[in-house]
Design an enzyme around this catalytic site. Structure first.
Site, PDB file in Angstrom:
ATOM      1  N   LYS A 131       0.803  -1.245   0.020  1.00 31.80           N
ATOM      2  CA  LYS A 131       0.178  -0.013   0.075  1.00 31.80           C
ATOM      3  C   LYS A 131       0.840   1.199   0.071  1.00 31.80           C
ATOM      4  O   LYS A 131       0.727   2.131  -0.542  1.00 31.80           O
ATOM      5  CB  LYS A 131      -0.841  -0.004   1.163  1.00 31.80           C
ATOM      6  CG  LYS A 131      -1.406   1.239   1.540  1.00 31.80           C
ATOM      7  CD  LYS A 131      -2.521   1.310   2.828  1.00 31.80           C
ATOM      8  CE  LYS A 131      -1.992   1.850   3.816  1.00 31.80           C
ATOM      9  NZ  LYS A 131      -1.579   3.160   3.992  1.00 31.80           N
ATOM     10  N   ASN A 132       1.795   1.235   1.031  1.00 31.56           N
ATOM     11  CA  ASN A 132       2.801   2.589   0.955  1.00 31.56           C
ATOM     12  C   ASN A 132       3.744   2.926  -0.207  1.00 31.56           C
ATOM     13  O   ASN A 132       4.198   3.742  -0.212  1.00 31.56           O
ATOM     14  CB  ASN A 132       3.544   2.422   2.095  1.00 31.56           C
ATOM     15  CG  ASN A 132       2.629   2.606   3.632  1.00 31.56           C
ATOM     16  OD1 ASN A 132       1.558   2.921   3.497  1.00 31.56           O
ATOM     17  ND2 ASN A 132       3.055   2.140   4.516  1.00 31.56           N
ATOM     18  N   ARG A 168      -4.023  10.780   3.788  1.00 32.28           N
ATOM     19  CA  ARG A 168      -3.033  11.718   3.902  1.00 32.28           C
ATOM     20  C   ARG A 168      -1.706  11.403   3.017  1.00 32.28           C
ATOM     21  O   ARG A 168      -1.266  12.561   2.421  1.00 32.28           O
ATOM     22  CB  ARG A 168      -2.446  11.431   5.315  1.00 32.28           C
ATOM     23  CG  ARG A 168      -1.746  12.642   5.813  1.00 32.28           C
ATOM     24  CD  ARG A 168      -0.846  11.812   6.975  1.00 32.28           C
ATOM     25  NE  ARG A 168       0.460  12.099   6.767  1.00 32.28           N
ATOM     26  CZ  ARG A 168       1.118  13.174   7.036  1.00 32.28           C
ATOM     27  NH1 ARG A 168       0.747  14.027   7.622  1.00 32.28           N
ATOM     28  NH2 ARG A 168       2.409  13.194   6.687  1.00 32.28           N
ATOM     29  N   ASP A 189      -4.779   9.368   9.000  1.00 35.80           N
ATOM     30  CA  ASP A 189      -5.015   8.329  10.203  1.00 35.80           C
ATOM     31  C   ASP A 189      -5.045   9.333  11.536  1.00 35.80           C
ATOM     32  O   ASP A 189      -4.576  10.571  11.546  1.00 35.80           O
ATOM     33  CB  ASP A 189      -3.803   7.388  10.140  1.00 35.80           C
ATOM     34  CG  ASP A 189      -4.094   6.497   9.413  1.00 35.80           C
ATOM     35  OD1 ASP A 189      -4.944   5.985   8.812  1.00 35.80           O
ATOM     36  OD2 ASP A 189      -3.128   5.552   9.218  1.00 35.80           O
ATOM     37  N   ASP A 194       4.529   0.862  11.895  1.00 32.93           N
ATOM     38  CA  ASP A 194       3.172   0.340  11.255  1.00 32.93           C
ATOM     39  C   ASP A 194       3.213  -1.120  12.007  1.00 32.93           C
ATOM     40  O   ASP A 194       1.990  -1.776  12.040  1.00 32.93           O
ATOM     41  CB  ASP A 194       3.107   0.131   9.912  1.00 32.93           C
ATOM     42  CG  ASP A 194       2.552   1.374   9.091  1.00 32.93           C
ATOM     43  OD1 ASP A 194       1.943   2.028   9.696  1.00 32.93           O
ATOM     44  OD2 ASP A 194       2.937   1.906   8.100  1.00 32.93           O
ATOM     45  N   ILE A 220       8.141   7.497  16.356  1.00 32.44           N
ATOM     46  CA  ILE A 220       7.705   8.219  15.156  1.00 32.44           C
ATOM     47  C   ILE A 220       6.826   8.940  15.278  1.00 32.44           C
ATOM     48  O   ILE A 220       6.652  10.214  15.374  1.00 32.44           O
ATOM     49  CB  ILE A 220       7.588   7.183  14.101  1.00 32.44           C
ATOM     50  CG1 ILE A 220       8.602   5.956  13.937  1.00 32.44           C
ATOM     51  CG2 ILE A 220       7.270   7.647  12.663  1.00 32.44           C
ATOM     52  CD1 ILE A 220       9.937   6.605  13.691  1.00 32.44           C
TER      53      ILE A 220
HETATM   54  C1  UD1 Z   1       5.337   7.128   8.191  1.00 32.99           C
HETATM   55  C2  UD1 Z   1       6.229   5.949   8.486  1.00 32.99           C
HETATM   56  C3  UD1 Z   1       6.297   4.947   7.616  1.00 32.99           C
HETATM   57  C4  UD1 Z   1       4.681   4.169   7.431  1.00 32.99           C
HETATM   58  C5  UD1 Z   1       3.656   5.276   7.362  1.00 32.99           C
HETATM   59  C6  UD1 Z   1       2.371   5.087   7.460  1.00 32.99           C
HETATM   60  C7  UD1 Z   1       8.680   6.195   9.451  1.00 32.99           C
HETATM   61  C8  UD1 Z   1       9.783   7.002   9.447  1.00 32.99           C
HETATM   62  N1  UD1 Z   1       7.633   6.629   8.624  1.00 32.99           N
HETATM   63  O1  UD1 Z   1       5.531   7.473   6.954  1.00 32.99           O
HETATM   64  O2  UD1 Z   1       7.020   3.936   7.722  1.00 32.99           O
HETATM   65  O3  UD1 Z   1       4.524   3.488   6.639  1.00 32.99           O
HETATM   66  O4  UD1 Z   1       4.015   6.503   8.493  1.00 32.99           O
HETATM   67  O5  UD1 Z   1       1.984   4.544   8.884  1.00 32.99           O
HETATM   68  O6  UD1 Z   1       8.333   5.347  10.210  1.00 32.99           O
HETATM   69  N2  UD1 Z   1       7.592  15.088  10.317  1.00 32.99           N
HETATM   70  C9  UD1 Z   1       7.701  16.205  10.523  1.00 32.99           C
HETATM   71  N3  UD1 Z   1       7.370  16.896   9.599  1.00 32.99           N
HETATM   72  C10 UD1 Z   1       7.334  16.584   8.069  1.00 32.99           C
HETATM   73  C11 UD1 Z   1       7.176  15.116   8.073  1.00 32.99           C
HETATM   74  C12 UD1 Z   1       7.005  14.275   8.971  1.00 32.99           C
HETATM   75  O7  UD1 Z   1       7.847  16.729  11.554  1.00 32.99           O
HETATM   76  O8  UD1 Z   1       7.051  17.441   6.903  1.00 32.99           O
HETATM   77  C13 UD1 Z   1       7.636  13.690  11.507  1.00 32.99           C
HETATM   78  C14 UD1 Z   1       6.302  13.011  11.528  1.00 32.99           C
HETATM   79  O9  UD1 Z   1       5.520  13.663  12.425  1.00 32.99           O
HETATM   80  C15 UD1 Z   1       6.968  11.508  11.900  1.00 32.99           C
HETATM   81  C16 UD1 Z   1       8.138  11.410  11.384  1.00 32.99           C
HETATM   82  O10 UD1 Z   1       8.456  12.759  11.243  1.00 32.99           O
HETATM   83  O11 UD1 Z   1       7.056  12.077  13.499  1.00 32.99           O
HETATM   84  C17 UD1 Z   1       8.055  10.613  10.040  1.00 32.99           C
HETATM   85  O12 UD1 Z   1       7.183  10.848   9.189  1.00 32.99           O
HETATM   86  P1  UD1 Z   1       7.188  10.259   7.840  1.00 32.99           P
HETATM   87  O13 UD1 Z   1       8.065   9.448   7.532  1.00 32.99           O
HETATM   88  O14 UD1 Z   1       6.993  11.536   7.147  1.00 32.99           O
HETATM   89  O15 UD1 Z   1       5.653   9.765   7.858  1.00 32.99           O
HETATM   90  P2  UD1 Z   1       5.286   9.101   6.787  1.00 32.99           P
HETATM   91  O16 UD1 Z   1       5.646   9.544   5.422  1.00 32.99           O
HETATM   92  O17 UD1 Z   1       3.556   9.383   6.658  1.00 32.99           O
END
Ligand code: UD1
Length: 418
Positions: A22-23, A93, A117, A307, A329
């Site tokens: 999915k991701n 998202r 989410d 996840d 995270i």
């Molecule tokens: C994250 C997970 C990914 C998982 C997905 C869905 C990690 C590193 N990433 O990806 O493995 O498949 O959720 O559940 O485990 N952040 C900021 N500012 C930003 C972007 C991110 O502060 O602009 C922070 C987020 O709040 C979080 C961390 O960075 O604490 C990781 O975020 P990110 O990897 O971007 O999240 P996803 O891409 O959603």
């Protein structure tokens, strides 16, 4: 509103197919915006989030058709409307990753600020910062990001944190930027590597995806064209069935799973007593009579993915001993713990830690799925709970799992749609 009914089951036996991630597929769909023409994606799971991203591409003017159960044909026309409306971004998202490809190809984009989410705040500041370094300009008004870039220029983009989404946006924007971009402290998830492989097939020039330093040599728009690509296996879906066998007992084969993308998880599960082995078909797994508790902390890849955490907590809930789970995270991601406690689990949370004292068996109860992975974890908890468990709000699960109920049933689990 849908619900899933589960009764104590096991040992599980047989094979379960593991679909495309999915991701990954959501990002691959966004990447088709980079090149007009016909793209074909194979190994695409039949899940609601894929329908949602397909709908988003359609609102921009693309044609998206599922011509086989697991294959999509996407036709991206020369002219599109570079806009992602609130109704769709709010539902998913991941749609924020259209920003990079739209900016670099169309020079502008209008994207609703994301929801997604329900587990704590998920900012996008790093996405925007990365794109700004490449030359994009942003304003926000009325809940929308208005983005503009007459031309993007290759540069060094150093991410403050290896964010998956920020890496993907910067990477896609760099594909058509002038000159070379180096992304430092890039996320290393297998889904990033899959995205880069797809774009390279299209004609992009990306090196180092899957490592912390990704180099993108900008190409001109006419060098990119539509191509065919097979989506990488879903490591989180695989982890879900590993959890099912670990909790219910038995021996199963995960067809198509990539053990090499789950090293750290497999190591942890090995410490808990689960035996696994790469198999010609994918991955074989056999449960011990009782799992042993371990400590676990979520970290960016190759660490234990956030996840996986609801799945780990569920295993620890029925393991022998005490395990401490640390979420690094997303701090708010422990909401399902209250539901497990209603099923008789002994779990205490403190800020971003959970202390899980294993019990031998859980007790069936009505519970509520707060999100995709926690929902699946609650269904699995029901496999080792006396009596009946009904997981409400199960539509969250359909966002990320193709036929979780049918696949668990095929392994011998007593589970059905309520
Ligand atoms: C994250 C997970 C990914 C998982 C997905 C869905 C990690 C590193 N990433 O990806 O493995 O498949 O959720 O559940 O485990 N952040 C900021 N500012 C930003 C972007 C991110 O502060 O602009 C922070 C987020 O709040 C979080 C961390 O960075 O604490 C990781 O975020 P990110 O990897 O971007 O999240 P996803 O891409 O959603």
């Amino acid at each position: 509103m849908s619900a899933i009914r589960v009764r104590a089951s096991g040992p599980l036996a047989g094979s379960v197919p593991i679909g495309g991630a999915k991701n990954s597929v959501l990002k691959l769909l966004a990447a088709t915006l980079l090149a007009p023409g016909e793209h074909v994606l194979r190994n695409v799971p039949a899940i609601v989030d894929v329908e949602c991203m397909s709908e988003l591409l359609r609102t921009m003017g693309c044609t998206v058709e599922r011509f086989e159960p697991h294959a999509l044909r996407i036709v991206r026309p020369e002219t599109i409307t570079p806009e992602a409306p609130y109704e769709l971004v709010e539902r998913m998202r991941a749609s924020i990753v259209v920003l990079g490809p739209l900016l670099t190809r169309e020079g502008r984009a209008r994207v609703s600020l994301p929801g997604g989410d329900d587990f704590g705040s998920r900012p996008i500041d790093m996405h925007l910062k990365g794109l700004e370094m490449l030359g994009a300009r942003f304003t926000t008004a009325h809940g929308y990001i208005e983005a503009e870039a007459a031309e993007l220029h290759g540069t060094r983009v150093t991410l403050e944190y290896p964010s998956v989404g920020a890496t993907e946006n910067a990477l896609m924007a760099a594909v058509l930027a002038k000159g070379t971009t180096v992304i430092d402290n890039a996320a290393r998830e297998p889904e990033i590597w899959d995205l880069a492989s797809f774009i390279n097939r299209m004609g992009g020039r990306i090196l180092g995806a899957g490592t912390s330093t990704i180099t993108v040599e900008g190409v001109s728009p006419d060098e990119l064209s539509g191509v065919e690509h097979t989506v990488v296996a879903d490591r989180i879906e695989a982890a879900t069935y590993l959890t099912a066998v670990a909790v219910a007992g038995g021996e199963i084969v995960l067809e198509g799973a990539r053990a090499d993308h789950m090293d750290m998880l497999i190591q942890k599960l090995g410490d808990m007593g689960l035996r696994t082995s790469p198999d010609p078909a994918g991955l074989w797994a056999m449960a011990p009579p009782r799992l042993r508790a371990v400590d676990v902390a979520t970290l960016p890849y190759p660490g234990v993915a956030t996840d996986y955490k609801p799945l780990m907590v569920t295993m620890l809930a029925v393991a022998d001993g005490v395990g401490i789970v640390t979420e690094n995270i997303f701090r708010g991601r422990f909401r399902y713990v209250d539901e497990l406690v209603r099923m008789g689990a002994d779990i205490r949370t403190d800020d971003h830690h959970a202390i899980v004292r294993g019990v031998d068996r859980l007790s069936g109860a009505p519970v509520r799925a707060p999100d995709i992975r926690a929902g699946a974890a609650l269904v699995i908890a029901g496999l080792r709970a006396d009596g009946e468990t009904v997981v409400h709000d199960a539509e969250h699960i359909d966002r990320g799992y193709e036929d979780l109920v049918g696949r668990l049933r095929a392994l011998g689990a007593d589970v059905e749609h309520a």
